[in-house]
Design a protein around this motif. Structure first.
Motif, PDB file in Angstrom:
ATOM      1  N   THR A 196       0.821  -1.210   0.000  1.00 48.44           N
ATOM      2  CA  THR A 196       0.000   0.000   0.000  1.00 48.44           C
ATOM      3  C   THR A 196       0.858   1.265   0.000  1.00 48.44           C
ATOM      4  N   ALA A 197       2.008   1.224   0.683  1.00 51.27           N
ATOM      5  CA  ALA A 197       2.898   2.393   0.688  1.00 51.27           C
ATOM      6  C   ALA A 197       3.441   2.666  -0.714  1.00 51.27           C
ATOM      7  N   ILE A 198       3.840   1.625  -1.407  1.00 54.19           N
ATOM      8  CA  ILE A 198       4.358   1.792  -2.771  1.00 54.19           C
ATOM      9  C   ILE A 198       3.254   2.281  -3.699  1.00 54.19           C
ATOM     10  N   ALA A 247       4.752  -7.531  -2.795  1.00 56.40           N
ATOM     11  CA  ALA A 247       4.337  -6.199  -2.348  1.00 56.40           C
ATOM     12  C   ALA A 247       4.408  -5.194  -3.491  1.00 56.40           C
ATOM     13  N   VAL A 248       5.405  -5.363  -4.373  1.00 59.44           N
ATOM     14  CA  VAL A 248       5.552  -4.446  -5.508  1.00 59.44           C
ATOM     15  C   VAL A 248       4.645  -4.864  -6.645  1.00 59.44           C
ATOM     16  N   GLY A 300      -5.431   4.018   2.907  1.00 56.55           N
ATOM     17  CA  GLY A 300      -5.449   3.609   4.301  1.00 56.55           C
ATOM     18  C   GLY A 300      -6.492   2.538   4.572  1.00 56.55           C
ATOM     19  N   SER A 301      -7.663   2.678   3.942  1.00 52.81           N
ATOM     20  CA  SER A 301      -8.700   1.652   4.111  1.00 52.81           C
ATOM     21  C   SER A 301      -8.266   0.329   3.496  1.00 52.81           C
ATOM     22  N   VAL A 302      -7.525   0.409   2.379  1.00 54.32           N
ATOM     23  CA  VAL A 302      -6.996  -0.814   1.772  1.00 54.32           C
ATOM     24  C   VAL A 302      -6.033  -1.492   2.740  1.00 54.32           C
ATOM     25  N   THR A 303      -5.161  -0.687   3.366  1.00 55.16           N
ATOM     26  CA  THR A 303      -4.197  -1.238   4.323  1.00 55.16           C
ATOM     27  C   THR A 303      -4.904  -1.981   5.447  1.00 55.16           C
TER      28      THR A 303
END
Length: 212
Positions: free
Chosen positions: A46-48, A115-116, A159-162
């Protein structure tokens, strides 16, 4: 910036990213991983994805200009893309495509970091999300408040996805497959209307309506 604009941005990002729809795909991708590894994939992915959206928010226009693509043309093309996403959501084709893409990625040796790819790109920051942030930043103009509203809406959805990915197993049990698919179809109708409005704004920018 009116609150209604922020809510509109929020709806667009929520629809195109589709956090509930990502949950079953994420669960399938992370089968066999322990809880610690699943958290790393969720947080890093999610950060990426958010970093990718921020990049296109500020430098996407430069890319378009280098390709000699005007914003009205991009609005029309982007609206058509969003309409296609809405069509897929209405007829349950989008979830099938995401699962198919995820499965293909797992068989590719370059997909060692989930993650990527495919979690961050293209499952979260896909063509629809990138197109949306370009269109919304153009709509917000050069005002700091307007741009902050767009990025804030994107941040809330990411953020909701996280949170959903971190609690994927709980979300799946609470919502169930039927509820997830029902919400996806309802949001598809909303996205279709927003896509039509985007295409109309692009067409009227090229061909302004005649005034008597």
């Amino acid at each position: 910036m009116p609150v209604s604009d922020f809510i509109s941005y929020l709806i667009v990002f929520f629809v195109v990213v589709d956090p509930p729809g990502l949950v079953p795909v994420y669960i399938a991708l992370t089968q066999g991983f322990d809880a610690r590894r699943k958290r790393i994939i969720a947080l890093r992915g999610t950060a990426i994805a958010f970093a990718v959206l921020v990049f296109f928010a500020y430098f996407g226009d430069v890319v378009l200009r280098s390709l000699s693509v005007g914003m009205p043309a991009f609005r029309i093309a982007g609206g058509a893309l969003l309409f296609w996403i809405a069509f897929e959501m209405l007829f349950a084709k989008r979830a099938e495509r995401k699962e198919r893409d995820a499965g293909a990625a797992l068989t590719d040796e370059d997909a060692h970091d989930l993650a990527v790819f495919p979690v961050a790109v293209p499952l979260i920051a896909g063509p629809g999300a990138i197109t949306s942030i370009l269109l919304l930043m153009d709509r917000a103009g050069d005002t700091v408040i307007g741009q902050a509203s767009v990025l804030g809406a994107a941040a809330v959805v990411i953020g909701s996805v996280t949170l959903m990915l971190l609690g994927a197993d709980v979300v799946r049990r609470m919502l169930g497959r039927t509820v997830i698919h029902t919400v996806s179809r309802v949001l598809g109708i909303v996205l279709a209307a927003l896509a039509a409005e985007t295409m109309i704004s692009g067409i009227t920018a090229i061909y302004p309506p005649a005034h008597p």
